[in-house]
Design an enzyme around this catalytic site. Structure first.
Site, short mmCIF file in Angstrom:
data_model
loop_
_atom_site.label_atom_id
_atom_site.label_comp_id
_atom_site.label_asym_id
_atom_site.label_seq_id
_atom_site.Cartn_x
_atom_site.Cartn_y
_atom_site.Cartn_z
N ARG A 583 0.86 -1.19 0.00
CA ARG A 583 0.00 0.00 0.00
C ARG A 583 0.89 1.23 0.00
O ARG A 583 2.05 1.19 0.41
CB ARG A 583 -0.88 -0.01 1.25
CG ARG A 583 -1.93 1.08 1.31
CD ARG A 583 -2.71 0.97 2.61
NE ARG A 583 -3.80 1.93 2.70
CZ ARG A 583 -4.61 2.04 3.74
NH1 ARG A 583 -4.44 1.24 4.79
NH2 ARG A 583 -5.59 2.93 3.76
N HIS A 584 0.36 2.34 -0.48
CA HIS A 584 1.08 3.60 -0.41
C HIS A 584 1.41 3.95 1.03
O HIS A 584 0.80 3.44 1.99
CB HIS A 584 0.23 4.72 -1.02
CG HIS A 584 -1.12 4.86 -0.36
ND1 HIS A 584 -1.31 5.53 0.82
CD2 HIS A 584 -2.34 4.39 -0.71
CE1 HIS A 584 -2.57 5.49 1.18
NE2 HIS A 584 -3.23 4.79 0.26
N ASN A 590 -5.40 9.43 5.55
CA ASN A 590 -5.29 8.31 6.49
C ASN A 590 -5.21 8.82 7.92
O ASN A 590 -5.83 8.26 8.83
CB ASN A 590 -4.06 7.46 6.18
CG ASN A 590 -4.16 6.73 4.86
OD1 ASN A 590 -3.17 6.52 4.17
ND2 ASN A 590 -5.37 6.31 4.47
N ARG A 635 -0.60 9.82 -3.87
CA ARG A 635 -0.03 9.14 -2.71
C ARG A 635 0.73 7.87 -3.10
O ARG A 635 1.68 7.49 -2.42
CB ARG A 635 -1.11 8.83 -1.67
CG ARG A 635 -2.33 8.08 -2.16
CD ARG A 635 -3.36 8.02 -1.03
NE ARG A 635 -4.59 7.36 -1.38
CZ ARG A 635 -5.63 7.95 -1.96
NH1 ARG A 635 -5.55 9.23 -2.29
NH2 ARG A 635 -6.75 7.28 -2.22
N GLU A 656 -7.84 3.76 -6.13
CA GLU A 656 -8.70 3.32 -5.03
C GLU A 656 -10.16 3.38 -5.46
O GLU A 656 -10.53 4.10 -6.39
CB GLU A 656 -8.47 4.20 -3.81
CG GLU A 656 -9.13 3.67 -2.55
CD GLU A 656 -8.68 4.41 -1.30
OE1 GLU A 656 -8.89 3.90 -0.20
OE2 GLU A 656 -8.12 5.51 -1.43
N HIS A 722 -3.63 0.41 -3.12
CA HIS A 722 -4.48 0.86 -2.01
C HIS A 722 -5.08 -0.33 -1.26
O HIS A 722 -5.02 -1.46 -1.72
CB HIS A 722 -5.61 1.75 -2.55
CG HIS A 722 -5.14 2.88 -3.40
ND1 HIS A 722 -4.85 4.12 -2.91
CD2 HIS A 722 -4.88 2.94 -4.74
CE1 HIS A 722 -4.44 4.91 -3.90
NE2 HIS A 722 -4.46 4.22 -5.01
#
Length: 748
Positions: A583-584, A590, A635, A656, A722
């Site tokens: 994942r980023h 977040n 991201r 995403e 994502h």
């Protein structure tokens, strides 16, 4: 044209805003506005005919514009093709506001056309009197243009205003990746990493390995196929993904034995018609009620039954363990009445459309598909079956892998010498045909219980055997033969050695060379009677192990799903290579718990991007042809930016899930403002579609090109995307034993 006005403040506007009325009313109104609540006022104008450079504007009294000068009028924003909108915030006790609409170019002062009629008055967030249409006279009095006017006012708290403003400002921040092309490569580090800094990693990457949750057993691939229901319990019955046994009944009325399938299975019971010498006798099936096969092939262990879950187990087939499932669990109705058996895939888009079309226009057996493997031993049949099963399940089709070798080992034991497979051994031929018929019966029973695609994994090396299977399938399912042919001696030799090392047939053979000699004799027995496929619908994979230089022959293949299978197989190969998924790094959304958006990385996310670059450099230092894939959201692109020396490719399909109108909100805000949407998502996250957004089924559909390209790649791929555990790398590699997974946790 019609007019419209709406109000979300339950009639409090005039009294609260104007200060009129009795003291009691004023006190009630003041109480309603406690906590500094404000009015969020929306003005809209609608007309589908407007064209050219004219844009609706608003000008008026000081709280809105500050001047009646048309040159300073505020332009309305286009919301839809025929709708313009202007929103603003005023206190609930604001003074009466006067304004008018006008039309003019956005960047010019003329021409300027002011609406006809008196000044409009806004009190308590709402227009006074009947909300009339806005009339504009064009070209003198020759043409009249009418706009429908809409007005709405909502009560918002200062906290909601602040959150909305923050999201608004973030969405309009200039992108930090705007100048990065879709395909790029860093030839030098963007920033150095000092020795001993927080971004450096241990030399030994095993230091970062963490346990894999619910890891699939490192078992021989054939043992991960479906559990042989006909050999476990004479009263067992397939229903969708479950094996019902020990007297447990499904919610529909089902008779005790598979030979008496009730009307809930559309009356399909003709698969047990007379099939000559291969017909099985149910009295010979093993009476092992309450037992399940253990990992030690050929043995059984007592069935462990948690309270309230007696005898009902899910067998997900390839790569996942058995898990208990509540007897009350049921599937959601599809909304299409095609009988009680499940015939529609849990899919979206083209997959669902094709399934509906095939179901409505195809023959009855076309709704069920059997992929029957054909080929000599050590040609990659089981490996191909495992990959195809995973792909079809991912597309949303109920798919199950039936391995005849597993049936043979359960029925006759694992330690069978090569003589058992000779063509002049009538007892061996009868025994092998018997277990093949049992597996075929189980597959058809499973299809009647809702299964869609069965992968029938065996050599099926003679026309006589294949004719038997076609007779059993008649009226129940459509058969496509999938023949795997390999003429490369080095690959065959490698596969044979893997067989000896991993197959349960040689688990009790301590002498490797003796096992190798026995298997080669078995192979010679098959080669003597082998007959290539030339009948029916078939796909031939010839020397496609390396993914290049091979052939794919297709005969009599039609329909959406068979076409997808061919497309998948064209891109398949057995070249081992790692695929790294991560994942980023942590983004600002977040940190704030907000959905979607396109924010930059937080400090922790930037640190992870440096650690990830360090990890990739160490893990793939000997790989010169690896690639980095990201989504188009910044991201993921920023997470990949410190990685040097490898091409980076942006995929829109990796973005995403589109959260639609919920983009930028927290789940608490969604729960508060859209409780019905929140509850719908909680009940079924797979199928739930955000308003003006996507469902996860939609995401699966758009990801198919990525999956196919991953399958086609012969070099390592790093996917930065994502919805995965934060700051964790998942390394997967397909092998003969299935998917091998390893996880690295670079930081908390």
């Amino acid at each position: 044209m019609g007019t419209s006005g709406s109000k979300s403040i339950d009639g409090l506007g005039a009294e609260a805003a104007g200060g009129g009325g009795e003291a009691g009313e004023g006190g009630a109104a003041a109480e309603a506005w406690h906590g500094g609540a404000q009015l969020y006022v929306s003005l809209r104008m609608e007309n589908a005919r407007i064209s050219g450079d004219l844009v609706p504007h608003v000008f008026g009294s000081e709280p809105i514009i500050g001047s009646w000068d048309p040159a300073r009028a505020l332009a309305m924003e286009r919301e839809l093709a025929s709708m313009w909108q202007l929103s603003f915030v005023v206190p609930p006790d604001h003074e009466t506001l006067g304004f008018k609409f006008l039309l003019k170019p956005k960047e010019a002062a003329t021409p300027c056309i002011i609406e006809e009629g008196p000044t409009r008055l806004l009190t308590g967030g709402m227009l006074e009197g009947d909300v009339r249409v806005a009339l504009f006279k064009l070209n003198g009095d020759d043409e009249v243009l009418e706009f429908r006017v809409l007005n709405k006012a909502d009560i918002v708290s200062p906290l909601e205003l602040a959150a909305s403003w923050r999201v608004y400002k973030e969405n309009f921040q200039p992108s930090r990746v705007r100048g990065i092309p879709d395909v790029s490569i860093n030839v030098a580090p963007t920033h150095g990493t000092e020795e001993g800094s927080a971004a450096t990693l241990e030399l030994d990457l095993e230091h970062y390995v963490v346990p894999t949750p619910t890891a699939p057993p490192n078992d021989y691939a054939a043992n991960l196929a479906a559990t042989p229901a006909s050999l476990i319990h004479t009263g067992a019955l397939w229903t969708n993904d479950t094996l019902l046994s020990d007297g447990i009944q499904s919610s529909s009325s089902v008779s005790a034995g598979p030979s008496n399938v009730s009307a809930d299975f559309d009356g399909h019971s003709n698969h047990k018609k007379n099939i000559g010498p291969w017909a099985t006798d149910s009295s010979k099936k093993m009476q092992t009620s309450g037992l399940i096969e253990s990992k030690s092939v050929g043995t059984f262990t007592p069935l462990q039954k948690p309270d309230g879950q007696k005898g009902l187990f899910i067998d997900r087939g390839v790569g996942s363990p058995k898990l208990p499932k509540s007897t009350s669990a049921g599937s959601l109705a599809s909304g299409l009445s095609f009988g009680s058996a499940k015939t529609m895939p849990e899919a979206a888009g083209a997959v669902a459309a094709a399934a509906v079309a095939d179901r409505l226009h195809g023959s009855k057996e076309d709704g069920k598909l059997a992929i029957v493997l054909v080929g000599l031993p050590a040609r990659g049949k089981t490996f191909t079956a495992v990959k195809l099963t995973r792909y079809l399940r991912w597309l949303g089709h109920e798919t199950r892998h039936f391995n005849v070798g597993k049936y043979r080992r359960l029925k006759h034991g694992a330690n069978l010498a090569a003589d058992f497979f000779r063509d002049d051994n009538p007892e061996g031929i009868e025994a092998r045909n018997e277990v093949a018929a049992l597996a075929m019966e189980d597959m058809i029973d499973w299809m009647h219980g809702g299964g869609q695609v069965g992968i029938f994994d065996a050599t099926n090396s003679t026309r006589k055997r294949r004719c038997m299977l076609m007779e059993m399938a008649e009226g129940n399912c459509k058969i496509i033969f999938l023949e795997t042919i390999c003429n490369d001696p080095s690959i065959i030799e490698r596969n044979i050695r893997l067989k000896i090392q991993q197959s349960p047939d040689y688990a009790d053979q301590p002498d490797y060379e003796a096992g190798l000699q026995d298997f080669k004799e078995r192979l010679m027995n098959y080669e003597k009677v082998y007959e290539p496929v030339g009948e029916g619908s078939y796909i031939k994979m010839i020397d496609m192990v390396k993914g290049q230089g091979g052939q794919l022959q297709v005969n009599n293949i039609s329909g959406y799903l068979p076409g997808r299978i061919v497309f998948f197989l064209v891109n398949s190969h057995l070249t081992p290579r790692p695929i790294l998924l991560t994942r980023h790094g942590e983004s600002l959304h977040n940190v704030r718990g907000r959905v979607g958006g396109d924010t930059v990385l937080s400090e922790a996310g930037e640190l992870y991007s440096k650690k990830l670059a360090n990890f990739i450099e160490k893990r793939l230092k000997s790989e010169k042809t690896a690639t980095i894939w990201t989504s188009t959201l910044q991201r993921t692109i920023l997470t990949a930016s410190p990685i040097v020396g490898f091409p980076k490719i942006q995929w829109r399909a990796l973005d995403e899930i589109n959260s639609g109108v919920c983009d930028g909100m927290t789940y608490e805000e969604i729960k508060k403002t859209m409780p019905e949407e929140f509850e719908s998502r909680r009940k079924d996250k797979l199928r739930y579609r955000y308003p003006r957004g996507e469902s996860y089924l939609d995401v699966i559909q758009r990801l198919e090109p990525v999956i196919i390209e991953l399958e086609r790649q012969r070099a390592p791929v790093v996917v930065i995307s994502h919805q995965m555990p934060l700051h964790t790398i998942i390394e997967i590699q397909m092998g003969v034993t299935g998917v091998e997974e390893k996880r690295y946790k670079l930081m908390d």
